[in-house]
Design an enzyme around this catalytic site. Structure first.
Site, PDB file in Angstrom:
ATOM      1  N   HIS A 138     -15.726 -66.192 -38.283  1.00  0.00           N
ATOM      2  CA  HIS A 138     -16.153 -66.924 -39.481  1.00  0.00           C
ATOM      3  C   HIS A 138     -15.391 -68.225 -39.665  1.00  0.00           C
ATOM      4  O   HIS A 138     -14.331 -68.443 -39.085  1.00  0.00           O
ATOM      5  CB  HIS A 138     -15.973 -66.059 -40.734  1.00  0.00           C
ATOM      6  CG  HIS A 138     -14.532 -65.752 -41.051  1.00  0.00           C
ATOM      7  ND1 HIS A 138     -13.790 -64.832 -40.343  1.00  0.00           N
ATOM      8  CD2 HIS A 138     -13.707 -66.257 -41.997  1.00  0.00           C
ATOM      9  CE1 HIS A 138     -12.569 -64.770 -40.841  1.00  0.00           C
ATOM     10  NE2 HIS A 138     -12.480 -65.642 -41.842  1.00  0.00           N
ATOM     11  N   ASP A 151     -13.950 -70.255 -43.027  1.00  0.00           N
ATOM     12  CA  ASP A 151     -13.630 -69.821 -44.394  1.00  0.00           C
ATOM     13  C   ASP A 151     -14.531 -70.472 -45.442  1.00  0.00           C
ATOM     14  O   ASP A 151     -14.707 -71.697 -45.460  1.00  0.00           O
ATOM     15  CB  ASP A 151     -12.170 -70.160 -44.738  1.00  0.00           C
ATOM     16  CG  ASP A 151     -11.191 -69.304 -43.952  1.00  0.00           C
ATOM     17  OD1 ASP A 151     -11.532 -68.151 -43.626  1.00  0.00           O
ATOM     18  OD2 ASP A 151     -10.090 -69.813 -43.652  1.00  0.00           O
ATOM     19  N   HIS A 191     -12.671 -68.292 -36.761  1.00  0.00           N
ATOM     20  CA  HIS A 191     -11.582 -67.398 -36.375  1.00  0.00           C
ATOM     21  C   HIS A 191     -11.984 -65.947 -36.597  1.00  0.00           C
ATOM     22  O   HIS A 191     -12.958 -65.653 -37.300  1.00  0.00           O
ATOM     23  CB  HIS A 191     -10.272 -67.754 -37.091  1.00  0.00           C
ATOM     24  CG  HIS A 191     -10.355 -67.730 -38.580  1.00  0.00           C
ATOM     25  ND1 HIS A 191     -10.952 -68.735 -39.314  1.00  0.00           N
ATOM     26  CD2 HIS A 191      -9.919 -66.832 -39.491  1.00  0.00           C
ATOM     27  CE1 HIS A 191     -10.870 -68.459 -40.598  1.00  0.00           C
ATOM     28  NE2 HIS A 191     -10.255 -67.307 -40.742  1.00  0.00           N
ATOM     29  N   ARG A 224      -1.765 -66.455 -47.297  1.00  0.00           N
ATOM     30  CA  ARG A 224      -2.621 -67.574 -46.894  1.00  0.00           C
ATOM     31  C   ARG A 224      -2.771 -68.597 -48.006  1.00  0.00           C
ATOM     32  O   ARG A 224      -3.048 -68.223 -49.155  1.00  0.00           O
ATOM     33  CB  ARG A 224      -3.998 -67.037 -46.503  1.00  0.00           C
ATOM     34  CG  ARG A 224      -4.840 -68.064 -45.761  1.00  0.00           C
ATOM     35  CD  ARG A 224      -6.214 -67.520 -45.426  1.00  0.00           C
ATOM     36  NE  ARG A 224      -7.194 -67.994 -46.376  1.00  0.00           N
ATOM     37  CZ  ARG A 224      -8.500 -67.721 -46.310  1.00  0.00           C
ATOM     38  NH1 ARG A 224      -8.962 -66.957 -45.330  1.00  0.00           N
ATOM     39  NH2 ARG A 224      -9.337 -68.193 -47.195  1.00  0.00           N
TER      40      ARG A 224
HETATM   41  C1  SIN Z   1      -8.508 -64.754 -42.357  1.00  0.00           C
HETATM   42  O1  SIN Z   1      -9.668 -64.641 -41.985  1.00  0.00           O
HETATM   43  O2  SIN Z   1      -8.126 -65.683 -43.048  1.00  0.00           O
HETATM   44  C2  SIN Z   1      -7.482 -63.715 -41.916  1.00  0.00           C
HETATM   45  C3  SIN Z   1      -6.977 -64.023 -40.565  1.00  0.00           C
HETATM   46  C4  SIN Z   1      -5.949 -63.029 -40.098  1.00  0.00           C
HETATM   47  O3  SIN Z   1      -5.584 -62.119 -40.857  1.00  0.00           O
HETATM   48  O4  SIN Z   1      -5.492 -63.150 -38.973  1.00  0.00           O
END
Ligand code: SIN
Length: 281
Positions: free
Chosen positions: A101, A103, A257, A272
């Site tokens: 995805h 974000d 990612h 995050r």
């Molecule tokens: C996310 O999608 O922001 C999480 C990525 C992760 O936990 O590695």
């Protein structure tokens, strides 16, 4: 610190670079921030090791790259509305981010990028993968690339918010979105031009792209699925093995990612921050 102190080690031929020689807890000079930004634009995702950041220092570093956004569907760290916890506990079956995805593409102005800081990681497993959406665009067959140049796609948060209870079962990182609030929905070009590098990138993703504009979801899915399979080829991607204190800073405008859920019975705790971005064009 002079800019020459940075050591940059590319991770794969597609994207990603580890950067050594900087302590992100310090106030960094504008030259050093510019150098980090240049590497971010060149490699699309950059990594730092052995950082020891308080939430305030994580926020300070993040704000060097733009205003921060509060995630509209997940919760936040107590006292820090701009920090989203990404946690999988020992007893959880699922993590979040376990599909390829980009974000929050359901926003009319999706984020420029995110900065993920590892506080606790399993001894093995829990890697994150990124893929290069410039390459995904460049290596499409020309007739398909030309056709996609003309298309828009509808993005929606309904993948998450239409089934909050189901999503939250077995996950410690809970959706807190109000199920009664209106769906977040935005229409974006399928191929976007990065506002800083001016390069063209494929911009669709598995959980949030609902359909092509003017087509039903059923009509759209065969081509969308073909694009996801193409975009996530190993040749376009990189994989990062986390340690406590690692940081990843990714460009959400030209990457997708995927957080790998291969550490059942172990705990992984990340914080995050997310940086505001422009309307895709
Ligand atoms: C996310 O999608 O922001 C999480 C990525 C992760 O936990 O590695």
């Amino acid at each position: 610190m002079s800019s020459s102190a940075l050591e940059v080690r590319p991770l794969t031929g597609a994207l990603g670079a580890e950067i050594f020689g900087v302590d992100l807890s310090k106030n960094l000079s504008s030259e050093l921030i510019q150098e980090i930004r240049n590497n971010f634009l060149q490699y699309s995702v950059i990594f730092f090791r052995d950082q020891d950041l308080t939430p305030e220092q994580h926020l300070n570093f993040s704000k060097m790259f733009g205003p921060l956004v509060i995630n509209p569907v997940y919760g936040n760290v107590d006292g820090y509305p701009e920090i989203m916890p990404v946690i999988k506990n020992e007893k959880d079956k699922y993590n979040i981010g376990d599909t390829w995805h980009s974000d929050m593409s359901y926003m009319s102005e999706p984020p420029l990028g995110s900065i993920l800081y590892a506080r606790e990681v399993p001894q093995v497993g829990g890697d994150t993968l990124w893929t290069n959406m410039y390459m995904a665009y460049e290596f499409l067959p020309t007739p398909l690339r030309n056709a996609l140049d003309e298309l828009n796609a509808v993005h929606s948060d309904s993948f998450l918010t239409s089934r909050i209870e189901e999503r939250n079962a077995g996950r410690s990182t809970k959706l807190v979105a109000d199920p009664n609030r209106a769906e977040l929905r935005a229409t974006h070009p399928v191929i976007r031009t990065h506002d800083e590098t001016k390069k063209r990138a494929l911009y669709v993703n598995y959980p949030f792209t609902y359909s092509f504009e003017g087509m039903s979801r059923e009509e759209s899915l065969p081509l969308l699925n073909q694009l996801y399979a193409h975009a996530t080829k190993p040749e376009f991607s990189c994989r990062f093995r986390w340690q406590k204190g690692s940081i990843a800073f990714w460009d959400n405008r030209c990457t997708m990612h995927y957080a790998c859920n291969d550490y059942q019975g172990h705990r992984r705790v990340m914080n995050r921050t997310t940086i505001a971005g422009p309307k895709p064009e």
